[in-house]
Design a protein around this motif. Structure first.
Motif: not given
Length: 134
Positions: A43-48
């Motif tokens: 939850a709320n991960d930011t992936l590039k």
């Protein structure tokens, strides 16, 4: 006396056998929804998107037998970005696949919705939000 005891014992054994062979008069009804656990993304991960693939990983379990599992990723407008469904006939299933998302130009909020259904039409759906950036 021995004869009386033998007759009583025989009747008792016969009644136990007869009762143990009876079919159930009430059907077993499966009213429990499957359970789902989302393992990735958090939850709320930011992936590039340039270095990371989007790893979709979740498990589904049912007390009887799963029928179908799947997921859908939507953007903030509700548009479907990615979808997958699989027909399964097992009580436990683990989904683990990586996908590359193209066309991401700014940080984008996405919703992952995982679902599982069983053969009694019990459906469970859970979701989590995460972000991708270029």
């Amino acid at each position: 006396m021995k004869f009386y005891f033998s007759v009583v014992l025989s009747v008792l054994i016969f009644s136990v056998i007869l009762n143990s062979c009876k079919e159930s008069t009430t059907e077993d009804v499966d009213s429990l929804k499957p359970t789902i656990t989302i393992l990735k993304p958090f939850a709320n991960d930011t992936l590039k998107t340039t270095s990371d693939s989007i790893n979709i990983k979740f498990t589904a379990r049912d007390n009887a037998e799963l029928h179908e599992i799947g997921f859908k990723i939507t953007n903030a407008k509700g548009e479907t970005v990615l979808i997958d469904e699989i027909h399964v006939d097992t009580s436990y299933f683990s989904y683990d696949k990586k996908f590359k998302l193209n066309g991401i130009t700014t940080i984008t909020s996405l919703n992952l919705e995982c679902s599982a259904s069983d053969h009694s039409n019990n459906v469970q759906t859970i979701s989590t939000f995460f972000y991708v950036k270029p």
